[in-house]
Motif scaffolding. Structure first.
Motif, PDB file in Angstrom:
ATOM      1  N   ARG A 111      23.297  31.923  -3.491  1.00 47.93           N
ATOM      2  CA  ARG A 111      23.849  30.577  -3.282  1.00 47.93           C
ATOM      3  C   ARG A 111      23.571  29.671  -4.605  1.00 47.93           C
ATOM      4  NH1 ARG A 111      22.647  28.456   2.945  1.00 47.93           N
ATOM      5  NH2 ARG A 111      23.046  26.425   1.786  1.00 47.93           N
ATOM      6  N   THR A 112      24.543  28.632  -4.811  1.00 50.80           N
ATOM      7  CA  THR A 112      24.417  27.873  -6.090  1.00 50.80           C
ATOM      8  C   THR A 112      23.865  26.563  -5.902  1.00 50.80           C
ATOM      9  OG1 THR A 112      26.649  27.100  -5.457  1.00 50.80           O
ATOM     10  CG2 THR A 112      26.666  28.717  -7.008  1.00 50.80           C
ATOM     11  N   ASP A 113      23.381  26.303  -4.583  1.00 52.61           N
ATOM     12  CA  ASP A 113      22.600  25.245  -4.123  1.00 52.61           C
ATOM     13  C   ASP A 113      21.095  25.217  -4.094  1.00 52.61           C
ATOM     14  OD1 ASP A 113      23.194  26.593  -1.808  1.00 52.61           O
ATOM     15  OD2 ASP A 113      23.335  24.774  -0.543  1.00 52.61           O
ATOM     16  N   VAL A 114      20.700  26.194  -4.574  1.00 50.96           N
ATOM     17  CA  VAL A 114      19.413  26.671  -4.588  1.00 50.96           C
ATOM     18  C   VAL A 114      18.531  26.631  -5.882  1.00 50.96           C
ATOM     19  CG1 VAL A 114      17.784  28.575  -3.809  1.00 50.96           C
ATOM     20  CG2 VAL A 114      19.701  28.380  -2.912  1.00 50.96           C
ATOM     21  N   THR A 115      17.493  25.973  -5.999  1.00 51.49           N
ATOM     22  CA  THR A 115      16.572  25.701  -7.358  1.00 51.49           C
ATOM     23  C   THR A 115      15.384  26.877  -7.194  1.00 51.49           C
ATOM     24  OG1 THR A 115      17.289  23.424  -7.525  1.00 51.49           O
ATOM     25  CG2 THR A 115      15.196  24.137  -8.515  1.00 51.49           C
ATOM     26  N   VAL A 116      15.353  27.915  -8.015  1.00 45.34           N
ATOM     27  CA  VAL A 116      14.323  28.612  -7.981  1.00 45.34           C
ATOM     28  C   VAL A 116      13.117  27.891  -8.764  1.00 45.34           C
ATOM     29  CG1 VAL A 116      13.394  30.941  -8.544  1.00 45.34           C
ATOM     30  CG2 VAL A 116      15.916  30.621  -7.965  1.00 45.34           C
ATOM     31  N   PRO A 117      11.845  27.981  -7.874  1.00 47.39           N
ATOM     32  CA  PRO A 117      10.743  27.305  -8.340  1.00 47.39           C
ATOM     33  C   PRO A 117      10.130  28.289  -9.616  1.00 47.39           C
ATOM     34  CG  PRO A 117      10.454  27.303  -6.049  1.00 47.39           C
ATOM     35  CD  PRO A 117      11.526  28.205  -6.407  1.00 47.39           C
ATOM     36  N   GLU A 118       9.843  27.745 -10.683  1.00 47.12           N
ATOM     37  CA  GLU A 118       9.092  28.283 -11.821  1.00 47.12           C
ATOM     38  C   GLU A 118       9.714  29.665 -12.357  1.00 47.12           C
ATOM     39  OE1 GLU A 118       5.062  28.927 -10.466  1.00 47.12           O
ATOM     40  OE2 GLU A 118       4.758  27.417  -9.201  1.00 47.12           O
ATOM     41  N   LEU A 145      17.100  32.727   7.339  1.00 48.13           N
ATOM     42  CA  LEU A 145      16.843  33.122   6.266  1.00 48.13           C
ATOM     43  C   LEU A 145      17.523  33.240   4.944  1.00 48.13           C
ATOM     44  CD1 LEU A 145      16.430  36.837   7.993  1.00 48.13           C
ATOM     45  CD2 LEU A 145      14.540  35.594   6.931  1.00 48.13           C
ATOM     46  N   ALA A 146      18.840  32.651   5.387  1.00 47.89           N
ATOM     47  CA  ALA A 146      19.915  32.460   4.051  1.00 47.89           C
ATOM     48  C   ALA A 146      19.704  30.905   3.811  1.00 47.89           C
ATOM     49  CB  ALA A 146      21.125  32.566   4.599  1.00 47.89           C
ATOM     50  N   SER A 147      18.893  30.269   4.182  1.00 42.54           N
ATOM     51  CA  SER A 147      18.523  28.787   3.978  1.00 42.54           C
ATOM     52  C   SER A 147      18.047  28.600   2.415  1.00 42.54           C
ATOM     53  CB  SER A 147      17.664  28.196   4.721  1.00 42.54           C
ATOM     54  OG  SER A 147      16.466  28.381   4.627  1.00 42.54           O
ATOM     55  N   PRO A 148      18.499  27.586   1.891  1.00 39.96           N
ATOM     56  CA  PRO A 148      17.977  26.978   0.361  1.00 39.96           C
ATOM     57  C   PRO A 148      16.487  27.102   0.389  1.00 39.96           C
ATOM     58  CG  PRO A 148      19.774  25.769   0.720  1.00 39.96           C
ATOM     59  CD  PRO A 148      19.518  26.433   2.303  1.00 39.96           C
ATOM     60  N   GLU A 149      15.903  26.969   1.330  1.00 42.27           N
ATOM     61  CA  GLU A 149      14.484  26.819   1.322  1.00 42.27           C
ATOM     62  C   GLU A 149      13.761  28.276   1.094  1.00 42.27           C
ATOM     63  OE1 GLU A 149      10.879  26.394   4.858  1.00 42.27           O
ATOM     64  OE2 GLU A 149      13.083  25.530   5.374  1.00 42.27           O
ATOM     65  N   VAL A 150      14.471  29.113   2.281  1.00 44.14           N
ATOM     66  CA  VAL A 150      13.637  30.494   2.189  1.00 44.14           C
ATOM     67  C   VAL A 150      14.389  31.345   0.896  1.00 44.14           C
ATOM     68  CG1 VAL A 150      13.945  32.788   3.463  1.00 44.14           C
ATOM     69  CG2 VAL A 150      13.725  30.606   4.638  1.00 44.14           C
ATOM     70  N   THR A 151      15.664  31.279   0.460  1.00 47.63           N
ATOM     71  CA  THR A 151      16.134  32.024  -0.590  1.00 47.63           C
ATOM     72  C   THR A 151      15.468  31.708  -1.860  1.00 47.63           C
ATOM     73  OG1 THR A 151      18.174  30.691  -0.617  1.00 47.63           O
ATOM     74  CG2 THR A 151      18.122  32.706   0.777  1.00 47.63           C
ATOM     75  N   GLY A 152      15.250  30.140  -2.009  1.00 47.83           N
ATOM     76  CA  GLY A 152      14.649  29.941  -3.310  1.00 47.83           C
ATOM     77  C   GLY A 152      13.231  30.588  -3.523  1.00 47.83           C
ATOM     78  N   ALA A 153      12.504  30.300  -2.259  1.00 47.63           N
ATOM     79  CA  ALA A 153      11.266  30.945  -2.491  1.00 47.63           C
ATOM     80  C   ALA A 153      11.266  32.550  -2.727  1.00 47.63           C
ATOM     81  CB  ALA A 153      10.272  30.603  -1.118  1.00 47.63           C
ATOM     82  N   LEU A 154      12.147  33.122  -1.729  1.00 46.85           N
ATOM     83  CA  LEU A 154      12.097  34.554  -1.970  1.00 46.85           C
ATOM     84  C   LEU A 154      12.797  34.972  -3.533  1.00 46.85           C
ATOM     85  CD1 LEU A 154      12.412  37.480  -0.809  1.00 46.85           C
ATOM     86  CD2 LEU A 154      14.840  37.115  -0.060  1.00 46.85           C
ATOM     87  N   ALA A 155      13.619  33.968  -4.045  1.00 46.41           N
ATOM     88  CA  ALA A 155      13.648  34.447  -5.587  1.00 46.41           C
ATOM     89  C   ALA A 155      12.681  34.421  -6.426  1.00 46.41           C
ATOM     90  CB  ALA A 155      14.896  33.541  -6.272  1.00 46.41           C
ATOM     91  N   LYS A 156      11.775  33.478  -6.386  1.00 44.82           N
ATOM     92  CA  LYS A 156      10.635  33.365  -7.074  1.00 44.82           C
ATOM     93  C   LYS A 156       9.682  34.391  -6.812  1.00 44.82           C
ATOM     94  CE  LYS A 156       6.387  30.551  -7.475  1.00 44.82           C
ATOM     95  NZ  LYS A 156       5.284  29.542  -6.845  1.00 44.82           N
ATOM     96  N   GLU A 157       9.412  34.914  -5.704  1.00 42.67           N
ATOM     97  CA  GLU A 157       8.399  36.011  -5.359  1.00 42.67           C
ATOM     98  C   GLU A 157       9.029  37.373  -5.786  1.00 42.67           C
ATOM     99  OE1 GLU A 157       5.511  35.562  -4.582  1.00 42.67           O
ATOM    100  OE2 GLU A 157       5.467  33.335  -4.363  1.00 42.67           O
ATOM    101  N   SER A 158      10.456  37.548  -5.645  1.00 45.23           N
ATOM    102  CA  SER A 158      10.949  38.890  -5.804  1.00 45.23           C
ATOM    103  C   SER A 158      11.312  39.135  -7.119  1.00 45.23           C
ATOM    104  CB  SER A 158      12.141  39.150  -4.788  1.00 45.23           C
ATOM    105  OG  SER A 158      13.229  38.196  -5.215  1.00 45.23           O
ATOM    106  N   GLY A 159      11.624  38.005  -7.917  1.00 45.30           N
ATOM    107  CA  GLY A 159      12.426  38.380  -9.061  1.00 45.30           C
ATOM    108  C   GLY A 159      13.790  38.527  -8.931  1.00 45.30           C
ATOM    109  N   PHE A 160      14.313  38.511  -7.912  1.00 47.62           N
ATOM    110  CA  PHE A 160      15.893  38.600  -7.668  1.00 47.62           C
ATOM    111  C   PHE A 160      16.417  37.169  -7.889  1.00 47.62           C
ATOM    112  CE2 PHE A 160      15.336  42.639  -5.026  1.00 47.62           C
ATOM    113  CZ  PHE A 160      15.076  43.300  -6.103  1.00 47.62           C
ATOM    114  N   PHE A 161      17.580  37.098  -7.266  1.00 49.58           N
ATOM    115  CA  PHE A 161      18.561  35.692  -7.583  1.00 49.58           C
ATOM    116  C   PHE A 161      18.799  34.897  -6.313  1.00 49.58           C
ATOM    117  CE2 PHE A 161      18.209  37.818 -11.658  1.00 49.58           C
ATOM    118  CZ  PHE A 161      17.966  36.756 -12.630  1.00 49.58           C
ATOM    119  N   PRO A 162      19.114  33.793  -6.062  1.00 51.36           N
ATOM    120  CA  PRO A 162      19.728  33.497  -4.851  1.00 51.36           C
ATOM    121  C   PRO A 162      21.191  33.739  -4.795  1.00 51.36           C
ATOM    122  CG  PRO A 162      18.433  31.450  -5.972  1.00 51.36           C
ATOM    123  CD  PRO A 162      18.626  32.823  -6.941  1.00 51.36           C
TER     124      PRO A 162
END
Length: 413
Positions: free
Chosen positions: A342-349, A323-340
């Motif tokens: 972690r600093t190694d995460v890219t938020v899509p769009e 759940l805390a992986s960059p893969e999941v947290t980046g996607a979660l940030a995109k859908e939720s409007g919150f932020f990762p």
């Protein structure tokens, strides 16, 4: 794979057949209580179903159940589940909730889950979820607040920029008041969390809610009095809405969207979008936290917490790490409007508004965590309201609240 369960009476009591424990096979069962951090229900269902499927595909010996719970009644349900030792293995909690469960010994430290990528996490996210030197939550998202403002109103008042400090906020008040606009959209309704009203001013002035030993409050010190006096001075200068003592912090249908107030000092990125829909995105500005003695932005991590009673701790920790992986947290940030977190995460769009809010992550502060933080907030809020109504001066209001709060802290209740 088990489908995401709807919340029901059985789930609330934690007695479903699909609760913690064995799934009737050689698989380990892990139940997570998740909350609507993704506001759109359909998107939330789809997102967590994919997370569940992806994890189980990679870990066929683990059967995951993501049980979506409502925000309402969260504290009571979680407490009941932990005391009764049933209902979930993992649950998402905030920093203000964790200390009491750590004290009770009903949750388990998770330092080992974070350890492999510890350097990638925002330090504030980890410290916020730490109690007595032990980490009790694996951060999967981070919230942040920042000032939002109406550029047009400041320009019309002859100001080339919005206030960046508390002093500039006070200086701008009479100029906007001359245009029949209140500079600060302050929400004085006691039901509004002080984390998004009074506390950011207190922290900016260098104050704290609690004394270092946690046995008494400190909000009635000089920093607290100065913070409340600032609000009273703004009110006297026409810098607060007339109904400030009873207003909430809703943007839609509120004074900020109507052009009657110029800025809100502790908004979310979602509220910036709402304001843009009302006054035009081109008229919305996002600033850094207002500076007094320092800059502080209220922002909390959402942490995945491990129940002490979980019979499948290793499987639960493995899912928490996913759940805390960059893969999941980046996607979660995109859908939720919150932020990762972690600093190694890219938020899509990521939206333009979100990118501006992200600049305040370096100032994130989760608030003064304490097992009785919420009770103290409930004691303080009505006295701030009384001061805004002109019934008490700043010092009298805070001293009265402190007397009530210190009684709470010294009692067992």
């Amino acid at each position: 794979m088990r489908k995401i369960a709807a919340v029901g009476i059985a789930a609330a009591l934690g007695v479903t057949a699909a609760g913690c424990g064995s799934s009737g096979s050689d698989k380990s069962t892990v139940t997570l209580w998740m909350y609507p951090v993704i506001g759109d229900q359909a998107k939330s269902q789809a997102f967590w179903a994919k997370v569940e499927k992806d994890f189980e595909t990679r870990n066929p010996a683990i059967d995951v159940k993501i049980d979506q719970q409502p925000w309402e009644g969260r504290q009571e349900k979680v407490t009941t589940a932990l005391i009764s030792r049933k209902g979930f293995d993992l649950v998402v909690l905030g920093p203000d909730q964790i200390p009491q469960y750590a004290q009770q010994g009903t949750v388990e430290p998770v330092d080992d889950v974070v350890a492999p990528a510890k350097a990638a996490y925002l330090p504030s996210s980890l410290s916020a979820l730490t109690v007595d030197g032990k980490l009790y939550g694996v951060p999967i998202y981070q919230t942040i607040t920042a000032p939002i403002y109406n550029k047009k109103l400041f320009a019309e008042a002859g100001l080339d920029k919005a206030p960046e400090t508390l002093a500039e906020l006070k200086e701008a008040a009479p100029k906007l008041a001359a245009k029949k606009v209140a500079v600060l959209d302050y929400p004085g309704k006691p039901e509004v969390s002080l984390n998004q009203s009074f506390y950011p001013l207190l922290w900016a002035n260098g104050g704290t809610v609690f004394a270092p030993d946690g046995k008494r409050v400190a909000f009635n010190g000089p920093e607290g009095v100065a913070s409340l006096q600032l609000l009273l001075d703004l009110k006297a200068a026409g810098g607060l809405p007339e109904n400030t003592a009873s207003k909430g912090n809703d943007i839609e249908g509120g004074a900020l969207a109507a052009g009657k107030t110029a800025m809100y000092h502790a908004a979310t990125a979602g509220q910036a979008v709402q304001l843009g829909a009302a006054i035009g995105a081109e008229n919305v500005g996002v600033g850094l936290p207002l500076e007094g003695a320092k800059r502080v932005a209220f922002g909390i991590p959402g942490g995945v917490v491990l129940a002490k009673h979980s019979p499948n701790k290793e499987a639960a920790k493995k899912f928490a790490a996913h759940l805390a992986s960059p893969e999941v947290t980046g996607a979660l940030a995109k859908e939720s409007g919150f932020f990762p977190a972690r600093t190694d995460v890219t938020v899509p769009e990521q939206s333009a508004e979100a990118k501006e809010f992200a600049k305040s992550l370096q100032y994130a502060f989760p608030g003064d965590t304490h097992p009785k933080a919420r009770q103290v907030m409930s004691a303080l809020a009505p006295h701030i309201q009384a001061a805004l109504l002109g019934k008490e001066d700043a010092k009298t209001a805070l001293d009265a609240a402190a007397k009530e709060a210190d009684t709470l802290l010294s009692s067992g209740g």
